[in-house]
Motif scaffolding. Structure first.
Motif, PDB file in Angstrom:
ATOM      1  N   ALA A   1      39.833 -33.772  -9.115  1.00  0.00           N
ATOM      2  CA  ALA A   1      40.258 -33.371  -7.774  1.00  0.00           C
ATOM      3  C   ALA A   1      40.019 -34.459  -6.730  1.00  0.00           C
ATOM      4  O   ALA A   1      40.771 -34.552  -5.750  1.00  0.00           O
ATOM      5  CB  ALA A   1      39.547 -32.081  -7.369  1.00  0.00           C
ATOM      6  N   ASP A   2      39.008 -35.304  -6.921  1.00  0.00           N
ATOM      7  CA  ASP A   2      38.744 -36.354  -5.935  1.00  0.00           C
ATOM      8  C   ASP A   2      39.560 -37.619  -6.197  1.00  0.00           C
ATOM      9  O   ASP A   2      39.442 -38.595  -5.474  1.00  0.00           O
ATOM     10  CB  ASP A   2      37.249 -36.683  -5.885  1.00  0.00           C
ATOM     11  N   GLY A   3      40.393 -37.619  -7.225  1.00  0.00           N
ATOM     12  CA  GLY A   3      41.266 -38.750  -7.496  1.00  0.00           C
ATOM     13  C   GLY A   3      40.662 -39.853  -8.334  1.00  0.00           C
ATOM     14  O   GLY A   3      41.329 -40.843  -8.612  1.00  0.00           O
ATOM     15  N   ALA A   4      39.420 -39.701  -8.773  1.00  0.00           N
ATOM     16  CA  ALA A   4      38.774 -40.765  -9.549  1.00  0.00           C
ATOM     17  C   ALA A   4      39.497 -41.003 -10.864  1.00  0.00           C
ATOM     18  O   ALA A   4      39.746 -40.078 -11.626  1.00  0.00           O
ATOM     19  CB  ALA A   4      37.313 -40.409  -9.823  1.00  0.00           C
ATOM     20  N   CYS A   5      39.866 -42.251 -11.113  1.00  0.00           N
ATOM     21  CA  CYS A   5      40.470 -42.670 -12.389  1.00  0.00           C
ATOM     22  C   CYS A   5      41.736 -41.887 -12.719  1.00  0.00           C
ATOM     23  O   CYS A   5      42.020 -41.610 -13.883  1.00  0.00           O
ATOM     24  CB  CYS A   5      39.463 -42.540 -13.529  1.00  0.00           C
ATOM     25  N   THR A   6      42.516 -41.559 -11.707  1.00  0.00           N
ATOM     26  CA  THR A   6      43.741 -40.808 -11.945  1.00  0.00           C
ATOM     27  C   THR A   6      44.711 -41.604 -12.799  1.00  0.00           C
ATOM     28  O   THR A   6      45.093 -42.724 -12.461  1.00  0.00           O
ATOM     29  CB  THR A   6      44.422 -40.451 -10.608  1.00  0.00           C
ATOM     30  N   LEU A   7      45.102 -41.024 -13.943  1.00  0.00           N
ATOM     31  CA  LEU A   7      46.081 -41.625 -14.846  1.00  0.00           C
ATOM     32  C   LEU A   7      45.677 -43.024 -15.314  1.00  0.00           C
ATOM     33  O   LEU A   7      46.504 -43.906 -15.489  1.00  0.00           O
ATOM     34  CB  LEU A   7      47.464 -41.662 -14.185  1.00  0.00           C
ATOM     35  N   VAL A   8      44.377 -43.195 -15.501  1.00  0.00           N
ATOM     36  CA  VAL A   8      43.814 -44.442 -16.001  1.00  0.00           C
ATOM     37  C   VAL A   8      42.872 -44.081 -17.146  1.00  0.00           C
ATOM     38  O   VAL A   8      42.305 -42.989 -17.171  1.00  0.00           O
ATOM     39  CB  VAL A   8      43.033 -45.200 -14.898  1.00  0.00           C
ATOM     40  N   ARG A   9      42.700 -45.019 -18.078  1.00  0.00           N
ATOM     41  CA  ARG A   9      41.902 -44.714 -19.253  1.00  0.00           C
ATOM     42  C   ARG A   9      40.480 -44.275 -18.919  1.00  0.00           C
ATOM     43  O   ARG A   9      39.883 -43.460 -19.635  1.00  0.00           O
ATOM     44  CB  ARG A   9      41.865 -45.940 -20.172  1.00  0.00           C
ATOM     45  N   CYS A  10      39.906 -44.753 -17.813  1.00  0.00           N
ATOM     46  CA  CYS A  10      38.539 -44.367 -17.468  1.00  0.00           C
ATOM     47  C   CYS A  10      38.432 -42.892 -17.100  1.00  0.00           C
ATOM     48  O   CYS A  10      37.320 -42.368 -16.963  1.00  0.00           O
ATOM     49  CB  CYS A  10      37.998 -45.233 -16.332  1.00  0.00           C
ATOM     50  N   PHE A  11      39.577 -42.194 -16.979  1.00  0.00           N
ATOM     51  CA  PHE A  11      39.528 -40.749 -16.728  1.00  0.00           C
ATOM     52  C   PHE A  11      38.718 -40.030 -17.801  1.00  0.00           C
ATOM     53  O   PHE A  11      38.038 -39.038 -17.521  1.00  0.00           O
ATOM     54  CB  PHE A  11      40.947 -40.177 -16.680  1.00  0.00           C
TER      55      PHE A  11
END
Length: 297
Positions: free
Chosen positions: A217-227
């Motif tokens: 919800a806070d946008g962290a690692c959105t659509l990136v492998r670190c998600f």
């Protein structure tokens, strides 16, 4: 799978303020909706990703996606030098390959769509779609009703555990996928790289209305492998099966699924299938249903 060009900028807006990498991200097309504010992560990505994402985040093994060979193309057949000869009347068609007709109904929850199993028809569209009552910061916020209900239940359970989720990409039409794929062909300079991160129109799970990309919800690692290392990524990986979802593109299975790992791409298959796969430790739909791998078109 990779989001539309119009969504790519929204994703970048969500992630770039917190992401760093070896160089600036390429400019995405304008006209995107705004998203949540990012916290921490790695280089921005979009299904998702931009070409500035480190190779290890885009391809498996770690070589650059653009170093992969182009998908095989059919060799043109030269024109016949004489009149065509009709096949004997007694000739029988070759039997279909094992599994060729299984799990092909695009309206069924067990449909398998991959690089060798296109939707039939290619421009298939679900008869019914609805917007789940969850956070959806982009315009691609529709799902089939059964998938939408499962998303609502999963997001509510995550919230009860203190984990905030958002849905950043759901249903995409055939024409949406045409634009998405064309965008990534342009970014990668051809089909070879684009095919590792984006499905061709008619070959996308998003077109079924059963797949969606999840974000924190806070946008962290959105659509990136670190998600996969965020609370949202860890929670969904651990609990998605309880709500009928599977992680469709797990790490290390690109030679079966045909796509680089995407820790954010979930597919609704129903609890019978998802729980059976979880209990057996099966990672892909192809393996679960005994279907051939689909590494390329």
């Amino acid at each position: 799978m990779r989001v539309l060009p119009s969504v790519a900028l929204a994703v970048l807006a969500v992630t770039l303020s917190a992401c760093s990498g070896p160089g600036p991200a390429p400019e995405a097309p304008s006209g995107a909706a705004s998203g949540a504010t990012a916290s921490s992560g790695t280089t921005a990505s979009s299904d998702t990703t931009t070409s500035s994402v480190p190779a290890s985040d885009r391809a498996e093994p770690t070589g650059k996606a653009t170093d992969l060979p182009a998908p095989p193309q059919r060799t043109p057949v030269p024109a016949a030098s004489g009149p065509a000869t009709a096949a004997p009347a007694t000739a029988s068609p070759a039997p279909p390959a094992p599994g060729a007709t299984a799990h092909t109904d695009p309206g069924a929850v067990d449909v398998v769509v991959n690089k060798r199993r296109p939707l039939t028809p290619l421009d298939y569209a679900p008869a019914d779609l609805r917007r789940p009552a969850v956070a959806t910061p982009t315009g691609f916020d529709l799902l089939r009703p059964d998938a939408a209900t499962a998303v609502e239940e999963m997001f509510a359970a995550a919230a009860a555990d203190g984990v905030g989720l958002a849905m950043v990409s759901g249903y995409r039409s055939f024409s949406d996928q045409e634009s998405t794929y064309a965008y990534w062909v342009g970014q990668y300079g051809g089909a070879a790289g684009a095919d590792t991160v984006s499905a061709r129109p008619g070959y996308s799970e998003h077109q079924t209305g059963l797949a969606f990309d999840v974000a924190q919800a806070d946008g962290a690692c959105t659509l990136v492998r670190c998600f996969q290392d965020t609370p949202a990524g860890q929670w969904t990986a651990a609990h998605a099966a309880d709500f009928g979802f599977i992680l469709r593109y797990p790490f290390g299975f690109h030679e079966i699924t045909g796509f680089s790992a995407e820790s954010w791409h979930f597919r609704y298959v129903g609890r019978d299938v998802s729980l059976a796969m979880k209990e057996a430790g099966t990672q892909t739909l192809e393996e679960h249903f005994g279907l051939p791998p689909a590494p390329s078109y």
